[in-house]
Design a protein around this motif. Structure first.
Motif, PDB file in Angstrom:
ATOM      1  N   THR A  88       0.818  -1.225   0.000  1.00 27.34           N
ATOM      2  CA  THR A  88       0.000   0.000   0.000  1.00 27.34           C
ATOM      3  C   THR A  88       0.844   1.264   0.000  1.00 27.34           C
ATOM      4  O   THR A  88       0.300   2.365  -0.157  1.00 27.34           O
ATOM      5  CB  THR A  88      -0.949   0.023   1.210  1.00 27.34           C
ATOM      6  N   PHE A  90       2.688   2.272  -2.255  1.00 27.94           N
ATOM      7  CA  PHE A  90       2.634   2.881  -3.583  1.00 27.94           C
ATOM      8  C   PHE A  90       1.426   3.807  -3.720  1.00 27.94           C
ATOM      9  O   PHE A  90       1.462   4.777  -4.468  1.00 27.94           O
ATOM     10  CB  PHE A  90       2.605   1.798  -4.659  1.00 27.94           C
ATOM     11  N   GLU A  91       0.360   3.517  -2.994  1.00 27.60           N
ATOM     12  CA  GLU A  91      -0.795   4.406  -2.990  1.00 27.60           C
ATOM     13  C   GLU A  91      -0.444   5.732  -2.333  1.00 27.60           C
ATOM     14  O   GLU A  91      -0.875   6.802  -2.771  1.00 27.60           O
ATOM     15  CB  GLU A  91      -1.963   3.744  -2.259  1.00 27.60           C
ATOM     16  N   LEU A  93       2.668   6.992  -2.120  1.00 31.19           N
ATOM     17  CA  LEU A  93       3.644   7.680  -2.963  1.00 31.19           C
ATOM     18  C   LEU A  93       3.008   8.308  -4.197  1.00 31.19           C
ATOM     19  O   LEU A  93       3.503   9.310  -4.718  1.00 31.19           O
ATOM     20  CB  LEU A  93       4.745   6.694  -3.389  1.00 31.19           C
ATOM     21  N   SER A  94       1.921   7.703  -4.683  1.00 31.78           N
ATOM     22  CA  SER A  94       1.258   8.249  -5.873  1.00 31.78           C
ATOM     23  C   SER A  94       0.244   9.336  -5.539  1.00 31.78           C
ATOM     24  O   SER A  94      -0.266  10.000  -6.437  1.00 31.78           O
ATOM     25  CB  SER A  94       0.559   7.120  -6.644  1.00 31.78           C
ATOM     26  N   ALA A  95      -0.052   9.507  -4.273  1.00 34.00           N
ATOM     27  CA  ALA A  95      -1.006  10.545  -3.850  1.00 34.00           C
ATOM     28  C   ALA A  95      -0.349  11.927  -3.958  1.00 34.00           C
ATOM     29  O   ALA A  95       0.884  12.043  -3.955  1.00 34.00           O
ATOM     30  CB  ALA A  95      -1.467  10.285  -2.426  1.00 34.00           C
ATOM     31  N   PRO A  96      -1.151  12.980  -4.046  1.00 32.88           N
ATOM     32  CA  PRO A  96      -0.590  14.344  -4.148  1.00 32.88           C
ATOM     33  C   PRO A  96      -0.074  14.870  -2.811  1.00 32.88           C
ATOM     34  O   PRO A  96      -0.574  15.851  -2.253  1.00 32.88           O
ATOM     35  CB  PRO A  96      -1.787  15.165  -4.653  1.00 32.88           C
ATOM     36  N   ASN A  98       3.780  15.441  -0.546  1.00 35.56           N
ATOM     37  CA  ASN A  98       5.234  15.416  -0.653  1.00 35.56           C
ATOM     38  C   ASN A  98       5.843  14.625   0.493  1.00 35.56           C
ATOM     39  O   ASN A  98       5.137  14.179   1.407  1.00 35.56           O
ATOM     40  CB  ASN A  98       5.805  16.843  -0.698  1.00 35.56           C
ATOM     41  N   GLY A 248      14.313   7.446  -3.999  1.00 34.09           N
ATOM     42  CA  GLY A 248      13.404   6.316  -4.036  1.00 34.09           C
ATOM     43  C   GLY A 248      14.006   5.045  -3.481  1.00 34.09           C
ATOM     44  O   GLY A 248      13.545   3.941  -3.772  1.00 34.09           O
ATOM     45  N   LYS A 252      10.630   2.581  -4.289  1.00 35.08           N
ATOM     46  CA  LYS A 252      10.054   2.461  -5.627  1.00 35.08           C
ATOM     47  C   LYS A 252      10.495   1.191  -6.350  1.00 35.08           C
ATOM     48  O   LYS A 252      10.203   1.002  -7.514  1.00 35.08           O
ATOM     49  CB  LYS A 252      10.451   3.674  -6.461  1.00 35.08           C
TER      50      LYS A 252
END
Length: 253
Positions: A88, A90-91, A93-96, A98, A248, A252
């Protein structure tokens, strides 16, 4: 600053803490009581005072530091490792959001949990010894800063770890021995001269010494060095976290 995102991460982590609130409360109470039975009664009967402070009261700052450091490390490391483990992260990290907002959420929750444990131990200690805190503001400042700095360190450990064994490696094999050898339950001045010099290479000494000074006005090292050590340690950890998110590293891949 996306405060909603920070609060969402923080609240999620704290919910996990509140689900086991009774265990979180009982554990430090029981462990503190046992430490006072073993160290306060057994050793305290042979060592009346250390630097003019009763031995039972003298070990309180070290006992709080031992629990706070380990709790901050374990809570922060598990808090970020588990999302990595189940995918989870990655969810997040992909959210807006920082890296600072992510760190504030996870580290803030871990530091809050460690602070709770520290307060519980302090309250429990008052049932065994009389405590008169000479510098309460400095005590609170040291406690909060150490909670934050070791939560940052735990956050780094959680990202670095690739399995649950590595998650416990540094806290068990590095931090806990350093805390015990850092003057938690004794004064550095009680050691032979050679060991006093060797002990000063242990960074935990400066943290425990500064925290003990806030209680009793006595310290193994100058208070300015202790404060500087906390700031430097926090800065180093924050710099490493920034590097991890920039590159990362183990996030990542």
């Amino acid at each position: 600053m996306n405060f909603y995102a920070v609060w969402a991460i923080y609240a999620y982590e704290m919910k996990r803490f509140f689900r086991t609130l009774m265990e979180s409360f009982l554990s430090p109470v029981i462990s503190t009581s046992l430490y006072f039975v073993v160290f306060g009664a057994a050793i305290g009967s042979r060592i009346a005072e250390v630097d003019g402070v009763s031995y039972g009261a003298f070990i309180v700052p070290g006992l709080i530091m031992l629990s706070v450091m380990t709790q901050a490390l374990s809570n922060a490391s598990f808090g970020i490792y588990f999302p990595k483990f189940i995918g989870t992260i990655f969810e997040v990290l992909s959210a807006p959001v920082n890296f600072l907002e992510i760190v504030l959420g996870y580290v803030g929750a871990a530091a809050t949990k460690a602070l709770f444990v520290g307060v519980v131990i302090l309250i429990t200690a008052n049932f065994f010894v009389d405590l008169d805190i000479k510098h309460p503001i400095a005590m609170l400042a040291f406690l909060v800063m150490i909670c934050i700095s070791f939560s940052l360190f735990g956050f780094i450990i959680g990202i670095w770890s690739e399995n649950f064994q590595q998650l416990q490696l540094i806290p068990l094999l590095v931090i806990t021995p350093l805390v015990f050898l850092g003057g938690s339950f004794y004064s550095v001045s009680m050691l032979p001269p050679l060991w006093q010099k060797i002990t000063l290479f242990n960074p935990i000494v400066y943290l425990i010494s500064g925290f003990r000074w806030s209680f009793f006005g006595v310290a193994d090292v100058p208070i300015a060095l202790s404060a500087l050590a906390v700031v430097i340690f926090s800065g180093i950890c924050l710099g490493i976290v920034w590097f991890i998110f920039k590159t990362g590293y183990r996030l990542k891949s």
